[in-house]
Design a protein around this motif. Structure first.
Motif, PDB file in Angstrom:
ATOM      1  N   PHE A  82      23.209  73.479 138.727  1.00 10.47           N
ATOM      2  CA  PHE A  82      22.724  73.639 137.354  1.00 10.47           C
ATOM      3  C   PHE A  82      22.978  75.063 136.898  1.00 10.47           C
ATOM      4  O   PHE A  82      22.189  75.952 137.156  1.00 10.47           O
ATOM      5  CB  PHE A  82      21.252  73.222 137.256  1.00 10.47           C
ATOM      6  N   GLU A 134      17.616  66.814 129.751  1.00  3.30           N
ATOM      7  CA  GLU A 134      16.943  67.796 130.617  1.00  3.30           C
ATOM      8  C   GLU A 134      17.926  68.881 131.054  1.00  3.30           C
ATOM      9  O   GLU A 134      17.560  70.044 131.164  1.00  3.30           O
ATOM     10  CB  GLU A 134      16.390  67.102 131.878  1.00  3.30           C
ATOM     11  N   PHE A 171      12.210  63.628 141.177  1.00  9.30           N
ATOM     12  CA  PHE A 171      12.291  63.940 139.741  1.00  9.30           C
ATOM     13  C   PHE A 171      13.006  62.799 139.006  1.00  9.30           C
ATOM     14  O   PHE A 171      12.537  62.302 137.976  1.00  9.30           O
ATOM     15  CB  PHE A 171      13.038  65.266 139.548  1.00  9.30           C
ATOM     16  N   LYS A 221      11.550  60.204 136.249  1.00 11.54           N
ATOM     17  CA  LYS A 221      12.102  60.019 134.897  1.00 11.54           C
ATOM     18  C   LYS A 221      12.318  58.528 134.635  1.00 11.54           C
ATOM     19  O   LYS A 221      11.988  58.013 133.569  1.00 11.54           O
ATOM     20  CB  LYS A 221      13.439  60.764 134.738  1.00 11.54           C
ATOM     21  N   LYS A 223      19.200  70.789 127.626  1.00 12.09           N
ATOM     22  CA  LYS A 223      18.167  71.669 127.067  1.00 12.09           C
ATOM     23  C   LYS A 223      17.579  72.607 128.111  1.00 12.09           C
ATOM     24  O   LYS A 223      16.683  73.386 127.811  1.00 12.09           O
ATOM     25  CB  LYS A 223      17.048  70.829 126.440  1.00 12.09           C
ATOM     26  N   ARG A 224      18.047  72.489 129.318  1.00 15.08           N
ATOM     27  CA  ARG A 224      17.663  73.346 130.437  1.00 15.08           C
ATOM     28  C   ARG A 224      16.182  73.263 130.784  1.00 15.08           C
ATOM     29  O   ARG A 224      15.639  74.187 131.395  1.00 15.08           O
ATOM     30  CB  ARG A 224      18.030  74.808 130.145  1.00 15.08           C
ATOM     31  N   THR A 225      15.511  72.204 130.358  1.00 16.21           N
ATOM     32  CA  THR A 225      14.092  72.074 130.697  1.00 16.21           C
ATOM     33  C   THR A 225      13.918  71.788 132.189  1.00 16.21           C
ATOM     34  O   THR A 225      12.867  72.085 132.740  1.00 16.21           O
ATOM     35  CB  THR A 225      13.436  70.938 129.887  1.00 16.21           C
ATOM     36  N   LEU A 226      14.965  71.278 132.818  1.00 16.42           N
ATOM     37  CA  LEU A 226      14.818  70.956 134.238  1.00 16.42           C
ATOM     38  C   LEU A 226      14.863  72.196 135.123  1.00 16.42           C
ATOM     39  O   LEU A 226      14.472  72.122 136.282  1.00 16.42           O
ATOM     40  CB  LEU A 226      15.815  69.879 134.678  1.00 16.42           C
ATOM     41  N   TYR A 227      15.301  73.352 134.575  1.00 19.49           N
ATOM     42  CA  TYR A 227      15.280  74.591 135.366  1.00 19.49           C
ATOM     43  C   TYR A 227      13.861  74.893 135.840  1.00 19.49           C
ATOM     44  O   TYR A 227      13.651  75.391 136.935  1.00 19.49           O
ATOM     45  CB  TYR A 227      15.736  75.792 134.527  1.00 19.49           C
ATOM     46  N   LEU A 228      12.897  74.631 134.957  1.00 14.67           N
ATOM     47  CA  LEU A 228      11.514  74.940 135.297  1.00 14.67           C
ATOM     48  C   LEU A 228      10.935  73.900 136.248  1.00 14.67           C
ATOM     49  O   LEU A 228      10.022  74.198 136.994  1.00 14.67           O
ATOM     50  CB  LEU A 228      10.646  75.003 134.029  1.00 14.67           C
ATOM     51  N   ILE A 229      11.474  72.687 136.204  1.00 10.44           N
ATOM     52  CA  ILE A 229      10.896  71.605 137.008  1.00 10.44           C
ATOM     53  C   ILE A 229      11.475  71.589 138.423  1.00 10.44           C
ATOM     54  O   ILE A 229      10.746  71.542 139.401  1.00 10.44           O
ATOM     55  CB  ILE A 229      11.124  70.243 136.322  1.00 10.44           C
ATOM     56  N   LEU A 230      12.819  71.679 138.503  1.00  9.48           N
ATOM     57  CA  LEU A 230      13.440  71.577 139.829  1.00  9.48           C
ATOM     58  C   LEU A 230      13.188  72.806 140.690  1.00  9.48           C
ATOM     59  O   LEU A 230      13.486  72.794 141.886  1.00  9.48           O
ATOM     60  CB  LEU A 230      14.948  71.329 139.694  1.00  9.48           C
ATOM     61  N   VAL A 236       5.864  63.731 136.436  1.00  2.00           N
ATOM     62  CA  VAL A 236       7.139  63.493 135.728  1.00  2.00           C
ATOM     63  C   VAL A 236       7.083  62.156 134.986  1.00  2.00           C
ATOM     64  O   VAL A 236       7.549  62.044 133.845  1.00  2.00           O
ATOM     65  CB  VAL A 236       8.345  63.551 136.707  1.00  2.00           C
ATOM     66  N   GLU A 247       6.749  61.909 126.307  1.00  6.90           N
ATOM     67  CA  GLU A 247       7.888  62.265 125.450  1.00  6.90           C
ATOM     68  C   GLU A 247       8.353  61.042 124.661  1.00  6.90           C
ATOM     69  O   GLU A 247       8.577  61.114 123.455  1.00  6.90           O
ATOM     70  CB  GLU A 247       9.043  62.794 126.294  1.00  6.90           C
TER      71      GLU A 247
END
Lengths: 253, 309
Positions: free
Chosen positions: A252, A74, A93, A97, A77-84, A4, A11
């Motif tokens: 979420f 996160e 996490f 960040k 943009k819902r990118t954290l759905y894949l991470i959490l 992370v 990024e």
């Protein structure tokens, strides 16, 4: 947590706004000689002062404007759905960040410090005390980034930006808050208590501003650097703990 | 880890309820009400329902993104809040969102590293799964350059990268063109027996083709559950018969005329009456163009159940 940190750093360094800010920072540092020549007073002090101010402003602007979007983006943009949903806890996490952004800021800070050292060195205006002031600035950056991260976990970037900048501005002028509390103490003890609460609740960033020591040679009390390091560390830890508590509770959807 | 599962059960949902606060007055609106279901190991389970039925809420609760108001969700013997349980789950949300500044390879490497997989093994797995989802040639492309179908395939690759025992997929076929849907279906079919797959969909045909069992959710409640065979039955409900050369005044016995077009007549008949209809056609010298058996589809069942409520 390591991945992370790396992805957050990646990024940030692929963000064009960062380079724009850096470009302006470099230009202003290089133009500080002109400011020194044009200003009445000690040219060396003006150049050093301008250099330190530019580095501090650049750091704080990046810390605030990247920090306020750090978690919000996160979520948005819902990118954290894949991470959490991977085997990483929410606190790791969030810490990842934060540390990813701090790593970015450290690289920028070191680069700007190197530029300032080389530039002022070439002009014979370098003063090793500037390094101490730049250390103080970085402590301030650690605190402001933690504040921005905390706001980013529960509110929009606009509000986060507003709140974080307010904390920074008030924190920078916290000595005035104490003076204000003394002034209003007799007429309005309630208001004085409120002002004191704000003073103790917000970070005393003023103490981390060591420009007077670096440029004007004002002496620092013994153990001062250690005390501001501990204070910055504690405030950062409290902000991150609060961020974790807020983040842990979230659904979420 | 608590072990609420008996041998052979991968997912157990017991009396799961969830509501959200919505509107100006933050009124609680139920999304899922008292849902219970079980998915066995190695099974492909389709969680079906219209938009807003509560499918995504249930799936998100299964991977720890939301917490239940009431009830318990157990995956592989543990709660989804436990990172060790999530290590054994692969999840793909509906319309997965990615860090679009990363390349496909960097993205998969990042997700593999979240499992703590060593570098050499990450490389091997990325190559394997890129091959599996037919994305090898796009490995160096930035994610923002990919088409919708490619994104969906990368989404599946990241769900598989940790070699999970359970795959939880939210609308994996949604938004794909027919070729993309076919490819995704075949990919899931190729995992049959290796993984437990729990996926939501509102495309009933896909579920009918893929699933061992399905659950139908409507307005937050399970309204039917079972194998596809149990739900729609395996028997033929009737036959559609196409005849040619039938005069307009002709009697067709027990068959029901569906339509006439040019010289052809389309009929529907019960299985028991088929031979009688064939005899009438034969006796009168009408040509039998087609006899198509009619089975009840999942869609028929779904519409019947939904309209009944």
């Amino acid at each position: 947590m390591g991945p992370v940190i790396v992805v957050t750093f990646r990024e940030a360094v692929r963000n064009r706004v960062l380079y724009l800010l850096l470009f302006f920072g470099v230009v202003i540092v290089l133009l500080s000689r002109i400011a020194g020549l044009l200003t009445v007073g000690d040219e060396m002090k003006v150049m050093q002062d301008l250099g330190l101010t530019v580095v501090a402003l650049l750091d704080i602007l990046i810390a605030v404007f990247v920090g306020i979007e750090l978690v919000y983006k996160e979520i948005d943009k819902r990118t954290l759905y894949l991470i959490l949903t991977k085997p990483i806890t929410r606190d790791r996490f969030l810490l990842g960040k934060y540390l990813g952004l701090v790593l970015t800021l450290l690289v920028i800070h070191v680069a700007m410090t190197a530029l300032l050292t080389v530039y002022l060195g070439l002009l014979g205006r370098w003063n090793p005390r500037l390094l101490v002031a730049l250390y103080g600035t970085f402590l301030e950056v650690l605190v402001v980034t933690a504040v921005a991260t905390m706001f980013s976990t529960w509110t929009t970037p606009i509000l986060s930006g507003l709140f974080t900048l307010s904390v920074w501005v008030i924190g920078r002028g916290s000595r005035s808050l104490l003076a204000l509390a003394d002034v209003v103490q007799k007429k309005s003890p309630g208001l004085a208590r409120l002002v004191k609460a704000v003073y103790y609740g917000l970070p005393n960033l003023d103490r981390m501003n060591l420009d007077a020591y670096a440029i004007h040679g004002v002496a620092l009390p013994p153990g001062y650097l250690l005390s501001i390091t501990v204070a910055a560390g504690l405030y950062t830890a409290v902000m991150l703990l609060l961020a974790v508590l807020l983040f842990q509770r979230r659904d979420f959807t | 880890m608590t072990s609420a599962l008996s041998e052979g059960e991968a997912i157990v949902i017991e009396h799961f309820s969830k509501s959200y606060r919505m509107g100006f007055f933050l009124r609680r609106v139920p999304a899922v009400r008292d849902v219970s279901l079980t998915v066995r190991r190695g099974e492909i389970y389709g969680f079906l329902g219209p938009n807003g039925a509560g499918k995504t809420t249930t799936l998100k609760a299964l991977v720890g993104l939301i917490r239940p108001d009431r009830g318990r969700l157990t995956v592989l013997g543990g709660t989804p809040d436990d990172p060790d349980v999530r290590r054994r789950i692969g999840f793909m949300p509906e319309n997965p969102y990615f860090y679009d500044y990363l390349t496909v390879w960097e993205f998969l490497d990042f997700h593999a590293s979240l499992y703590g997989i060593p570098k050499a093994e990450r490389r091997r797995r990325i190559e394997e799964y890129l091959e599996r989802v037919k994305m090898t040639e796009h490995a160096k492309k930035r994610i923002r350059q990919l088409s919708r179908g490619m994104l969906q395939r990368i989404g599946l690759a990241q769900a598989l990268i940790g070699d999970p025992e359970v795959l939880i997929l939210d609308e994996p076929m949604s938004g794909l063109d027919p070729v993309g849907r076919w490819e995704m279906r075949e990919l899931l079919r190729s995992l049959r027996g290796q993984k437990t797959i729990f996926f939501s969909s509102h495309i009933l045909h896909d579920a009918e083709v893929l699933c061992d069992r399905v659950g139908i959710i409507f307005q937050g409640r399970i309204i039917a559950e079972g194998t596809v065979g149990e739900l729609i039955g395996s028997s033929i409900e009737g036959y559609e018969v196409t005849l040619e050369g039938v005069p307009e005044t002709a009697s067709l016995g027990p068959a029901q005329i569906l339509s006439r077009q040019d010289r052809q007549v389309y009929l529907w008949t019960q299985p028991a009456d088929l031979s009688a209809v064939m005899d009438v056609a034969h006796t009168n010298g009408w040509r039998v163009v087609a006899v198509t058996p009619q089975k009840r589809s999942l869609e028929d069942l779904f519409m019947t159940l939904v309209q009944a409520r």
